[in-house]
Each structure stands twice: as structure tokens, then as C-alpha cells.
Design a protein around this motif. Structure first.
Motif, PDB file in Angstrom:
ATOM      1  N   PRO A 303       0.782  -1.235   0.000  1.00 16.47           N
ATOM      2  CA  PRO A 303       0.000   0.000   0.000  1.00 16.47           C
ATOM      3  C   PRO A 303       0.816   1.288   0.000  1.00 16.47           C
ATOM      4  CG  PRO A 303      -0.241  -1.195   2.083  1.00 16.47           C
ATOM      5  CD  PRO A 303       0.438  -2.109   1.137  1.00 16.47           C
ATOM      6  N   THR A 304       1.992   1.301   0.630  1.00 16.13           N
ATOM      7  CA  THR A 304       2.801   2.530   0.615  1.00 16.13           C
ATOM      8  C   THR A 304       3.264   2.854  -0.792  1.00 16.13           C
ATOM      9  OG1 THR A 304       3.564   2.004   2.861  1.00 16.13           O
ATOM     10  CG2 THR A 304       4.765   3.701   1.656  1.00 16.13           C
ATOM     11  N   LEU A 305       3.735   1.841  -1.508  1.00 15.70           N
ATOM     12  CA  LEU A 305       4.134   2.040  -2.894  1.00 15.70           C
ATOM     13  C   LEU A 305       2.936   2.419  -3.751  1.00 15.70           C
ATOM     14  CD1 LEU A 305       6.241   1.888  -5.143  1.00 15.70           C
ATOM     15  CD2 LEU A 305       5.770  -0.574  -5.309  1.00 15.70           C
ATOM     16  N   CYS A 306       1.806   1.805  -3.487  1.00 15.06           N
ATOM     17  CA  CYS A 306       0.592   2.113  -4.232  1.00 15.06           C
ATOM     18  C   CYS A 306       0.177   3.570  -3.999  1.00 15.06           C
ATOM     19  CB  CYS A 306      -0.533   1.169  -3.817  1.00 15.06           C
ATOM     20  SG  CYS A 306      -1.975   1.211  -4.880  1.00 15.06           S
ATOM     21  N   PHE A 307       0.346   4.043  -2.772  1.00 11.94           N
ATOM     22  CA  PHE A 307       0.033   5.442  -2.488  1.00 11.94           C
ATOM     23  C   PHE A 307       0.954   6.366  -3.289  1.00 11.94           C
ATOM     24  CE2 PHE A 307       0.929   9.283   0.064  1.00 11.94           C
ATOM     25  CZ  PHE A 307      -0.330   9.871   0.014  1.00 11.94           C
ATOM     26  N   ASP A 308       2.228   6.016  -3.367  1.00 13.99           N
ATOM     27  CA  ASP A 308       3.158   6.828  -4.164  1.00 13.99           C
ATOM     28  C   ASP A 308       2.691   6.919  -5.614  1.00 13.99           C
ATOM     29  OD1 ASP A 308       4.742   7.167  -1.938  1.00 13.99           O
ATOM     30  OD2 ASP A 308       6.144   5.562  -2.460  1.00 13.99           O
ATOM     31  N   GLN A 309       2.223   5.799  -6.154  1.00 11.48           N
ATOM     32  CA  GLN A 309       1.728   5.783  -7.531  1.00 11.48           C
ATOM     33  C   GLN A 309       0.474   6.651  -7.668  1.00 11.48           C
ATOM     34  OE1 GLN A 309       1.178   1.576  -8.049  1.00 11.48           O
ATOM     35  NE2 GLN A 309       3.320   1.194  -8.586  1.00 11.48           N
ATOM     36  N   MET A 310      -0.372   6.613  -6.648  1.00  9.90           N
ATOM     37  CA  MET A 310      -1.591   7.420  -6.685  1.00  9.90           C
ATOM     38  C   MET A 310      -1.263   8.907  -6.618  1.00  9.90           C
ATOM     39  SD  MET A 310      -5.088   7.051  -4.415  1.00  9.90           S
ATOM     40  CE  MET A 310      -4.535   7.914  -2.950  1.00  9.90           C
ATOM     41  N   VAL A 311      -0.264   9.268  -5.824  1.00  6.31           N
ATOM     42  CA  VAL A 311       0.147  10.672  -5.744  1.00  6.31           C
ATOM     43  C   VAL A 311       0.639  11.162  -7.105  1.00  6.31           C
ATOM     44  CG1 VAL A 311       1.855  12.254  -4.764  1.00  6.31           C
ATOM     45  CG2 VAL A 311       0.677  10.628  -3.284  1.00  6.31           C
ATOM     46  N   GLU A 312       1.453  10.362  -7.769  1.00  9.20           N
ATOM     47  CA  GLU A 312       1.950  10.756  -9.092  1.00  9.20           C
ATOM     48  C   GLU A 312       0.806  10.908 -10.084  1.00  9.20           C
ATOM     49  OE1 GLU A 312       5.025  11.740  -9.926  1.00  9.20           O
ATOM     50  OE2 GLU A 312       5.255  11.615  -7.742  1.00  9.20           O
ATOM     51  N   LEU A 313      -0.150   9.987 -10.029  1.00  9.30           N
ATOM     52  CA  LEU A 313      -1.298  10.092 -10.928  1.00  9.30           C
ATOM     53  C   LEU A 313      -2.114  11.342 -10.612  1.00  9.30           C
ATOM     54  CD1 LEU A 313      -3.157   9.008 -13.111  1.00  9.30           C
ATOM     55  CD2 LEU A 313      -4.296   7.621 -11.364  1.00  9.30           C
ATOM     56  N   ALA A 314      -2.290  11.640  -9.334  1.00  9.08           N
ATOM     57  CA  ALA A 314      -3.043  12.838  -8.942  1.00  9.08           C
ATOM     58  C   ALA A 314      -2.381  14.097  -9.486  1.00  9.08           C
ATOM     59  CB  ALA A 314      -3.152  12.909  -7.418  1.00  9.08           C
ATOM     60  N   LYS A 315      -1.059  14.149  -9.429  1.00  8.79           N
ATOM     61  CA  LYS A 315      -0.343  15.311  -9.957  1.00  8.79           C
ATOM     62  C   LYS A 315      -0.518  15.424 -11.472  1.00  8.79           C
ATOM     63  CE  LYS A 315       3.216  15.361  -6.337  1.00  8.79           C
ATOM     64  NZ  LYS A 315       4.651  15.151  -6.011  1.00  8.79           N
ATOM     65  N   GLN A 316      -0.438  14.285 -12.154  1.00 10.23           N
ATOM     66  CA  GLN A 316      -0.598  14.301 -13.607  1.00 10.23           C
ATOM     67  C   GLN A 316      -2.012  14.713 -14.006  1.00 10.23           C
ATOM     68  OE1 GLN A 316       0.613  10.428 -15.014  1.00 10.23           O
ATOM     69  NE2 GLN A 316       2.604  10.553 -14.006  1.00 10.23           N
ATOM     70  N   LEU A 317      -3.011  14.169 -13.320  1.00  6.77           N
ATOM     71  CA  LEU A 317      -4.387  14.534 -13.629  1.00  6.77           C
ATOM     72  C   LEU A 317      -4.649  16.008 -13.317  1.00  6.77           C
ATOM     73  CD1 LEU A 317      -6.395  11.424 -12.332  1.00  6.77           C
ATOM     74  CD2 LEU A 317      -6.197  12.207 -14.700  1.00  6.77           C
ATOM     75  N   ALA A 318      -4.106  16.486 -12.211  1.00  5.51           N
ATOM     76  CA  ALA A 318      -4.276  17.894 -11.866  1.00  5.51           C
ATOM     77  C   ALA A 318      -3.704  18.781 -12.962  1.00  5.51           C
ATOM     78  CB  ALA A 318      -3.610  18.194 -10.519  1.00  5.51           C
ATOM     79  N   HIS A 319      -2.551  18.417 -13.483  1.00  3.88           N
ATOM     80  CA  HIS A 319      -1.941  19.185 -14.569  1.00  3.88           C
ATOM     81  C   HIS A 319      -2.800  19.122 -15.826  1.00  3.88           C
ATOM     82  CE1 HIS A 319       0.701  19.597 -18.138  1.00  3.88           C
ATOM     83  NE2 HIS A 319       1.237  20.601 -17.428  1.00  3.88           N
ATOM     84  N   ASP A 320      -3.249  17.911 -16.183  1.00  2.00           N
ATOM     85  CA  ASP A 320      -4.021  17.733 -17.411  1.00  2.00           C
ATOM     86  C   ASP A 320      -5.364  18.459 -17.355  1.00  2.00           C
ATOM     87  OD1 ASP A 320      -2.000  16.083 -18.367  1.00  2.00           O
ATOM     88  OD2 ASP A 320      -2.984  14.246 -17.673  1.00  2.00           O
ATOM     89  N   LEU A 321      -5.949  18.519 -16.171  1.00  4.68           N
ATOM     90  CA  LEU A 321      -7.288  19.087 -16.031  1.00  4.68           C
ATOM     91  C   LEU A 321      -7.265  20.541 -15.559  1.00  4.68           C
ATOM     92  CD1 LEU A 321      -8.957  15.993 -14.311  1.00  4.68           C
ATOM     93  CD2 LEU A 321      -9.409  16.817 -16.628  1.00  4.68           C
ATOM     94  N   GLY A 322      -6.093  21.152 -15.513  1.00  9.79           N
ATOM     95  CA  GLY A 322      -6.003  22.534 -15.047  1.00  9.79           C
ATOM     96  C   GLY A 322      -6.491  22.676 -13.620  1.00  9.79           C
TER      97      GLY A 322
END
Length: 369
Positions: A303-322
């Protein structure tokens, strides 16, 4: 003070005690519905309810370490011969033979004097939904000499059966009365088959179920990362669906976009901040004021590694969606805040590993279903 005043005072005390008792019961139900909450003083850790509850509230995040320390360690709950034996290096092992275990199930073992089929368990099949928890049946296949999952349609002959009633799930622990009913049913089946039967003590099993439920409640955590558009802009459903698809998430019948692992299990999900489900037929008309990525901590491998992956995805989505990552109060989530959430998830992961309930394993997915 006259008798009327004394009576009114006594009545007031009774009412206050009744309200206090009801409040305690309601808080227990709330925790069971949403999972225990990680909290901190200044950074909202965004622990929210399960996406299965469409009208759930957003939860805050303070004083997580106190709550974690308040619960007992599962090592004190499971004796050395009860602990789940799934190796840590194989978190995703779904070998059916490890699905039942005396640490998580009440297991009745029936040994027959001749080979019998699954139809000999007719009484169990008829009542299998009456116990409030999942029931699993395994049979000893004499041809292969191995235990295998048995269903009503199974056609092979078996030399023995293991009848298992799950002790705990997210709804709580099995009741002692239902454990006794299950024991009595197993005994009747054995008598009908003129077979030998081993039946664990119901009182001991119930005591263990309560302890296991307490442990599960102490590690039952969900964490979310919110994404809000800048300047109050509203996102379109089709825009969300496009970028979700670009990053490997797919819309599922529960109205959430899921990121799955190679085995098909959900790593984390993306949903509407207000819990309104996304639907294929109305996605173009859907308007979104915010999104939440949600991680079900006990049910994912590492789960800790999975959380890291989720954080990266959140940053990418935030960028893509303004958009930008914020807490439930629309305050920007800082890197120190994210690091604190990660540390708390790491504590939960370590606690589960220490108790031999491996995150993301078949056992964990059953206990936290």
C-alpha cells in the motif's frame, strides 16, 4: 429541594446517559461504515468513506498516531499456530487452499468413511446465506490428494470436507449465536453422513472473532487525494473520462474509474468528489466540481508504494485538467502533508505485516470486504 425537583433531576440524568450511550453506538456504526480516520493538526489527510456509500461525508485527518497506538497488535490476537501462513514475498497468492484458516474462520472438519459428493452437503447449501458471513467449503480430492474449493455443482467425490464460516468482515464480527448455529449444522451433516467431525469451541471462536475485529478496525483505512479545478471552473464528464483513460483508468459499473493491477484487482479509484457516480450514457452531460482518488489501504498489495503511484497520478491529472490537489476544505495539499499521509500508511502496512494479515492478499480482501 422538593420531590418534583429531585424527580426531574433524576430524569435529566437518565436522558443524558441515554444520549451518551446512543452517541457511542452511533460512532461505532459510523466507524464501521467509513473506516477509522487518520488525522493531523494542519494538513487534512483526506480520509474519506468507501465509494460504495454514495452519500458519505468527507472525513478530516488529525491525531492519527494516538488512534494507531490505542489498538492492540494482532500478534497478541493470533496464537502462533493460528496465524496466516501466506509468505510476505507472495502477497498476491490466491491459492484457494489458503483462503480458510483458523485465524479467520470457524472451520469444521468432516471426515467421511466413504467417498461422497457435494450433494451430501444439501443442508449447508440450503442455509448458507443464513449466517451473516461468507461460507467456504473445501473437499479433499482423493485423486490429487489436495483440498479444493467445493460448490453445489461440484461433481467429484471427496473423502473429507472443511466447512468454514468467516469470523469477521467490514460489517463486524460474527455473533456467538450464529457460530453456534453453524456448529450445530456441521454436527447434523456429520451425523447424517455417519462421519467423524472436529468442531472448534464456539466460545473460544467468538472471543477470537472479537479480537480479530478490533485489529481489523485499527488498520481499516481509506485515504483520498482531491483534485479541484482552479478558479472555480467546472469539469465536464467527457473531459474527465478522456484523461482518466489516458492514464489507464476504466469506468466500472460502480460509477468510478478504476486503476487495476495485472491480476485485475483495483489499486485505487477515481470518483466524483460529491460521490455522484459517473455513467457511460450520461458522461457528456456530467459536470464535475472536484474529483477524488481513493486508496483502500488493507486491500492493495504494498500500500505505501501504491500510495506513491496514486500521488503521481493525482499530480498528472491535476496538470491535465487545469486543477490542483487540495484537502476536503479546499486548502492546497503540501508535500509535507503528503509525506505525513505516506508515513501513516506505512505504519498501517507494517502493523498488518506484523500480524500476518498481508495487505492485498486473499485473506485481507475477505476480511475487509
Amino acid at each position: 429541594m422538593n420531590e418534583l425537583q429531585i424527580s426531574l433531576l433524576a430524569l435529566g440524568v437518565v436522558v443524558v446517559l441515554a444520549v451518551y450511550a446512543y452517541s457511542g453506538w452511533q460512532q461505532r456504526q459510523y466507524r464501521r461504515k467509513f473506516g477509522a480516520v487518520f488525522q493531523q493538526a494542519n494538513e487534512d489527510a483526506l480520509y474519506r468513506s468507501s465509494p460504495k456509500e454514495p452519500n458519505s461525508a468527507n472525513l478530516g485527518a488529525e491525531n492519527a498516531s494516538d488512534e494507531l497506538q490505542a489498538e492492540g497488535n494482532i500478534s497478541h490476537v493470533l496464537s502462533s499456530d493460528q496465524r496466516i501462513s501466506t509468505p510476505q514475498a507472495s502477497h498476491k497468492s490466491d491459492n484457494q487452499s489458503v483462503l480458510i484458516d483458523s485465524s479467520t474462520d470457524y472451520v469444521a472438519v468432516i471426515t467421511t468413511k466413504s467417498l461422497v459428493g457435494s450433494d451430501s452437503l444439501a443442508m449447508l447449501w440450503q442455509q448458507r446465506f443464513d449466517f451473516g458471513k461468507s461460507i467456504h467449503v473445501y473437499g479433499l480430492n482423493v485423486e490429487g490428494g489436495e483440498w479444493e474449493r467445493v460448490i453445489p455443482e461440484s461433481r467429484l467425490p471427496y473423502a473429507a470436507f472443511k466447512l468454514a464460516l468467516q469470523l469477521v468482515d467490514r460489517a463486524g464480527a460474527v455473533s456467538e449465536a450464529r457460530l453456534a448455529d453453524f456448529r450445530d449444522l456441521a454436527r447434523m451433516i456429520a451425523l447424517q453422513l455417519q462421519a467423524d467431525v472436529v468442531l472448534p469451541d464456539v466460545a473460544d471462536a467468538f472471543t477470537h472473532a472479537l479480537a480479530l475485529d478490533k485489529f481489523c478496525a485499527s488498520v481499516d483505512q481509506m485515504t483520498g487525494l482531491n483534485i479541484f479545478p482552479r478558479d472555480g471552473r467546472v469539469l465536464s464528464g467527457s473531459e474527465v473520462a478522456h484523461w482518466a483513460g489516458q492514464h489507464g483508468l476504466s469506468l466500472q459499473p460502480d460509477g468510478l474509474f478504476h486503476m487495476r493491477d495485472p491480476q485485475g484487482y483495483t489499486l485505487f479509484s477515481l470518483g466524483n468528489f460529491d460521490n455522484t457516480p459517473f455513467q457511460h450514457y450520461s458522461i457528456e452531460q456530467h459536470r464535475v466540481g472536484g474529483l477524488t482518488l481513493l486508496l483502500d489501504v488493507p486491500c492493495v498489495d504494498l500500500p505505501t508504494l501504491c500510495f506513491d503511484q496514486m500521488v503521481e497520478l493525482a499530480k498528472q491529472l491535476a496538470h491535465d485538467l487545469g486543477s490542483e490537489m487540495k484537502d476536503d476544505h479546499h486548502v492546497a495539499l503540501s508535500e509535507p502533508g503528503i509525506a505525513l499521509i505516506r508515513e501513516q500508511i506505512s505504519v498501517i502496512e507494517g502493523k498488518m505485516l506484523e500480524g500476518k494479515v498481508i495487505p492485498g492478499s486473499a485473506q485481507a480482501r475477505r476480511l475487509f470486504s
